[in-house]
Design an enzyme around this catalytic site. Structure first.
Site, mmCIF file in Angstrom:
data_model
loop_
_atom_site.group_PDB
_atom_site.id
_atom_site.type_symbol
_atom_site.label_atom_id
_atom_site.label_comp_id
_atom_site.label_asym_id
_atom_site.label_seq_id
_atom_site.Cartn_x
_atom_site.Cartn_y
_atom_site.Cartn_z
ATOM 1 N N CYS A 109 69.553 2.361 9.961
ATOM 2 C CA CYS A 109 70.767 1.766 10.551
ATOM 3 C C CYS A 109 71.373 0.701 9.650
ATOM 4 C CB CYS A 109 70.509 1.196 11.941
ATOM 5 S SG CYS A 109 69.994 2.415 13.143
ATOM 6 N N ASP A 157 71.303 -12.424 14.577
ATOM 7 C CA ASP A 157 70.535 -11.244 14.977
ATOM 8 C C ASP A 157 69.072 -11.535 14.663
ATOM 9 O OD1 ASP A 157 69.177 -8.876 15.133
ATOM 10 O OD2 ASP A 157 70.644 -7.693 14.026
ATOM 11 N N GLN A 182 64.517 -8.935 14.073
ATOM 12 C CA GLN A 182 63.363 -8.816 13.172
ATOM 13 C C GLN A 182 62.708 -10.160 12.873
ATOM 14 O OE1 GLN A 182 61.985 -6.045 12.433
ATOM 15 N NE2 GLN A 182 63.583 -4.539 12.822
ATOM 16 N N LYS A 187 60.354 -4.988 20.287
ATOM 17 C CA LYS A 187 59.841 -5.241 18.931
ATOM 18 C C LYS A 187 58.829 -6.377 18.920
ATOM 19 C CE LYS A 187 64.196 -3.862 16.767
ATOM 20 N NZ LYS A 187 64.071 -2.596 16.062
ATOM 21 N N HIS A 218 72.300 -4.701 10.258
ATOM 22 C CA HIS A 218 72.021 -3.485 11.028
ATOM 23 C C HIS A 218 73.343 -3.019 11.660
ATOM 24 C CE1 HIS A 218 70.357 -1.187 14.479
ATOM 25 N NE2 HIS A 218 69.221 -1.144 13.819
#
Ligand code: PMP
Length: 427
Positions: free
Chosen positions: A372, A202, A205, A228, A125
């Site tokens: 993104c 990261d 997600q 999220k 991202h």
């Protein structure tokens, strides 16, 4: 562990019980951008502002003590949620983007120099790319990328070639927000650690969709966002290993992050305050704690299994549509564990944005664009894609609604032999 029945959760999410464009039931398939939140989380925000709100850590009065207790309880909930060793390894930030920038500015500026290498991947991202590009610009470091297969799998067997004696850090996503690929985080961290390279994961997600255990993963830093995973926007988490955080200078300066301030210098506070300058996101952090309670009561394993079933259904239904290209590794070929809860695709026609608009007309909310991940789209040879992303509250009937609506869109746009290309405005 009985299967998750999303029908039983729907009442918890008032926003989902609405129709749009007249009488179309809302089918919300955009949770990878931001999830919806249950009543329990909304109630926690309201309760905080109605009963327990004041600034934290400062006031010697009842409300400030309650707010501080709530805020620190939320930190301990996050600690448990991610399996950290210490609560002070959990830093509250504004979100994933803020967390990654904090690492780049604090640890990065102190440890990365000219000629050093920063290893990234082609599926990052922008918020796990740009902060490292900026660090490279400031320091003269060099950015490299671990290769990826055409299907969208990282070539982890080649990692050794890219972990050189100049490599200072590897920053990579646990789950791709465009491809849906689940990356082998523990394996990458193991190789990086052996090579003396710091890891930044990261988890934007992954944290919402599967259990996270930072000690089992063996990562140094890990970032995710509250919004999220059924929590509010405006709050996120930076996890850092104690020894690294201790050795890292603070980034933002201001109130709360100091031990003592003099005319011309300061001494920093202990962890975690050292990295939490200014008034933090108090009610959002408390509500993030409520979101974690909610997810854990259901169980991350069950949520993940439910989403894998939705992905399998979507993969089967969507691959039957003529002219479609599904992005990322096939769960049929590689097994369900290769993907998390989203499916992105391109149709030969119409364009991704037109697809999203036509699906919206049917009440189906999806995302269109580059999500993104422009460099990834460049590698895939496309400029945009459409993404349907799933969460615990999505039902098999909603996947069918997506597939039916998408089949209808393709049918209306299929080559007709007519001279004039049909345009989205025609429908
Ligand atoms: N990384 C990934 C993989 C993401 O999907 C996102 C959100 N789209 C981010 C980082 C950025 O998160 P935020 O906007 O909450 O800072």
């Amino acid at each position: 562990n009985a299967a998750l029945l999303p029908e039983n959760l729907r009442d918890d999410f008032p926003i989902l019980a609405q129709t749009v464009h007249g009488d179309k039931p809302l089918v919300f398939l955009d949770s990878a951008a931001s999830s919806q939140r249950p009543r329990q989380v909304i109630d926690a925000i309201v309760h905080c502002y109605e009963h327990d709100y004041a600034n934290v850590h400062r006031g010697i009065h009842v409300l400030s003590e309650r707010a501080t207790d709530g805020y620190e309880l939320a930190r301990r909930k996050v600690k448990e949620f991610i399996g950290a060793e210490h609560a002070h390894e959990v830093i509250f930030t504004a979100g994933t983007t803020a967390s990654i920038n904090t690492v780049a500015r604090s640890w990065g500026d102190a440890n990365v120099g000219a000629g050093d290498e920063i290893l990234l991947t082609p599926m990052e991202h922008h918020s796990n790319l740009v902060p490292w590009f900026q660090l490279a610009e400031r320091t003269g470091a060099v950015v490299r990328h671990l290769p990826m297969t055409a299907e969208g799998l990282l070539e982890v067997d080649r990692l050794g070639e890219f972990l050189t004696d100049k490599t200072k850090l590897v920053a990579f996503t646990a789950v791709s927000n465009t491809l849906g690929t689940v990356n082998p985080v523990a394996e990458i961290c193991r190789q990086a650690r052996e090579a003396g390279v710091v890891t930044v994961v990261d988890a934007a997600q992954s944290a919402p969709h599967m259990a996270t255990d930072v000690q089992a993963l063996g990562c140094d830093f890990l970032a995710f966002s509250g919004h999220k995973l059924c929590g509010p926007s405006g709050v996120g988490v930076l996890y850092g290993r104690e020894a690294l955080l201790e050795a890292t200078p603070p980034f933002l300066g201001g109130g709360s992050m100091i031990n003592r301030v003099y005319d011309d210098r300061f001494t920093p506070a202990d962890l975690p305050a050292k990295f939490e300058a200014g008034t933090p996101p108090i009610a959002p952090a408390i509500a993030l704690g409520a979101a974690i309670d909610y997810l854990q009561a259901i169980g991350l394993e069950r949520i993940h299994a439910h989403e894998q079933a939705l992905v399998a259904q979507a993969w089967e239904r969507l691959s039957a549509i003529e002219g479609i290209r599904l992005l990322g590794p096939s769960p049929v070929e590689h097994g369900a564990d290769i993907r998390a809860g989203l499916v992105s695709f391109v149709l030969d026609r119409p364009h991704a944005h037109d697809i999203a608009q036509l699906l919206d007309n049917e009440g189906v909310a999806v995302r269109a664009g580059h999500h993104c991940t422009q460099p990834l789209h460049d590698r895939l040879g496309i400029t945009a894609s459409t993404r349907a992303s799933f969460y615990l509250y999505n039902t098999p009937a909603e996947i069918d609604a997506l597939a039916d609506a998408l089949a209808g869109v393709r049918e209306r746009f299929k080559p007709s032999g007519r001279k004039r290309r049909r345009r989205v405005e025609d429908f």
